[in-house]
Design a protein around this motif. Sequence first.
Motif: not given
Length: 727
Positions: A575-596
């Motif tokens: 499976g795969e998990i993907s998240a994108q978060w922009k807490p403020t206008d000047v910061l963006q965090v992308n994270a993902n995790y995969s398992y097989k």
Amino acid sequence: MLIRPRASLLYAVCVFMSFPAIANIEQEFDELDALLNMPLDSLAETKVVTATKTSLSLSDVPASVHVITSKEIERSSARSIADVLILAPGLHVAKFSDYDWTVSARSKNQGENNTLLVMIDGRSAINPMYSGVNWDTLPVSLDNIDRIEVVLGSVGTLWGGNAVNGVINIITKDAEDAPKAQVSAAAGNYDYKEFKAHHSGQLNEYTHLSGYIESLQHSPFTDEDPHFEELRHLKVLTERFGMRADYQNQQNTVSMQFGGSSSREDYQWLQYTPAFLDPASHQNDYDAFFTEMNSQELFAGFQYLHEKLDGDQWENQVWLTHSESDGTNEPASFTRLDLDSRYTFNTQEWGILTLGINARIIDEEYATFSQEEQYFSPYVRTIEDHEFLNQSYGIYTNWSINVTDSTEVTLGNRIQYANITEEWYSQPQVRALQKLTDNQRLWMGWGRAVITPSRLELDTQFQENSYCSSCAYTINPDGSLNYYDYMMSYHYLGNRDLKLESIDTYELGYRYWQDNQFQLSVSLFYSQHDNVRAYKGLGGNRYFTPDSSEHSSGTIIDDMFAQLIDPLSQETLGGEISAQWKPTDVLQVNANYSYKTIKGGCTGSICGSNELPILDLENTPNHYATLHIMWDIHPTVWVSSVVNYTSASEPDDALIAAYKDYGDDYLVWPEIITLDMSVNWQHKPTWPSIKVSAENLGNDQLKEYPEQFGSFANGTQYYAEISWNFI
């Protein structure tokens, strides 16, 4: 030996932040700030085309889809498309040398990876000469990429052959949006030098033009092993160019493209000089020399889209590609014609129905070798039928039906014919999407895809040679020795009786998003892969000739043979998990995790005596993760970092025992933790921008493959780039 196949930046950040000129540019903040602070598109606003061949909101696609945007590409420190792909979940990206990668999706990573379809604007980038992708020579500029759409799972219904475990579609910018009057230059360690020039403009009210040229030079490897000291002068030179014209008037859109790439790779090669062929003049077992490998590709494309007022669409694509290479592992040229025509009925009552046909015709021409020449090189690929017209034709349909206001079901199938085997293949799919709330979706699906048969596995022979003089001997009754020259050749044969490889994939997914601030995608999958290939030993033949080097009594020649068979199967779960978060206008965090995880199986008489092929199939890393942070710390300065993690594989004890003479880590995929960082400064929009980047920080001289593959270590690389838009 064939040469084939990044100090902390904190100080730099502080220097840029304290630059005295910054205090005097408040009047220009607004314009530059608008350029830097591009919002995070919500899933409902993001449009994708690869999963359905129609423009659809990402939130409403019943498949595992991830989009890498042009902003994320720019702020990834990556200098190649392969390196960019670590930003997507579900992909295993492994770097062999400074210009060789392998990329896989939901399967074991290997060079000849024919279960992942890679495209540029819908044109296949798969090299039919070896059923893989030459990532370093793809004819596309990173600066020209609008987005990369990654679809995991079976997409064979819409795209046909090799769209088995996933599709990577590299979508370039329209001519109107391409860089304008932009020139950039970059330099770094390991002889890295790059020059790029881009321009675009408007020809008339309806037509825009764009074009670019690029030149890249670097060392073929960043391995600091002393054994490579005499090879430091070797270089790789890659050149690309592209032109595009877009015409749009009311309901009609026409796009024409032309471009290409060329590569010249310096390497050290050797040619055997067996004494039995010419005993009188024999001096050395081989001649070592420096030479170069050349490859090139040219392409031209035409796309036409007619959008009717009632929502229907008619789209046509024509692509012509010519590629050639003089490498001994792929000594061939091919000219490929791709045709695709589809009509989409868009009605509220019946949903969306797509009907399409396609054809692919490849004129293949392989190099020829005499019987003697086949034994001169360390390895060579040969084929009996040197010229062949490879033809594939398909018809497909995909129907999305609105069962209720919140439930949608998709049915589709493709019928494909390949003249290589003179057989027809079916690739069906069934998918469903449930709208839970305005910002939540649940989807599920099943699809079957087949791997397009290739002449590589059906008809070619790959031959590996080794030779030495006076290195074999026999013992006489009196204890004296008779010495012989010795040549060994392994012949890996194709097989016309191979069954078609097919994969059934079952998927379940969930999406959630909160406006433009947060989005989450989760997917689970199970796939069954049948008729997986393996080599079966066929024994060999021994020959003797009295002709030999001066102090030998003759020459022993061993020809050993192995042939591809298809007894294996594999079940893959993950499976795969993907998240994108922009807490403020000047910061963006992308994270993902995969398992097989892979579970191998085997049928037939070969399975009882040897389970090593199954254990080798299961030997793969299980965990993959990426963290990407983009921070606009000031209107003139942005910083980005990418952390990538791949777990080590855990081979079965029986597999390790079988190779114990080579060491415990011989078969282990090593644990990978890499850190890439970039800092970019631009005083104001009319000034050049300066970017300083580092790749592979803290992990200098790291190998990303098991020792059995003989990969190179990857060193920490630094480079600086200056880019200037004159208009």
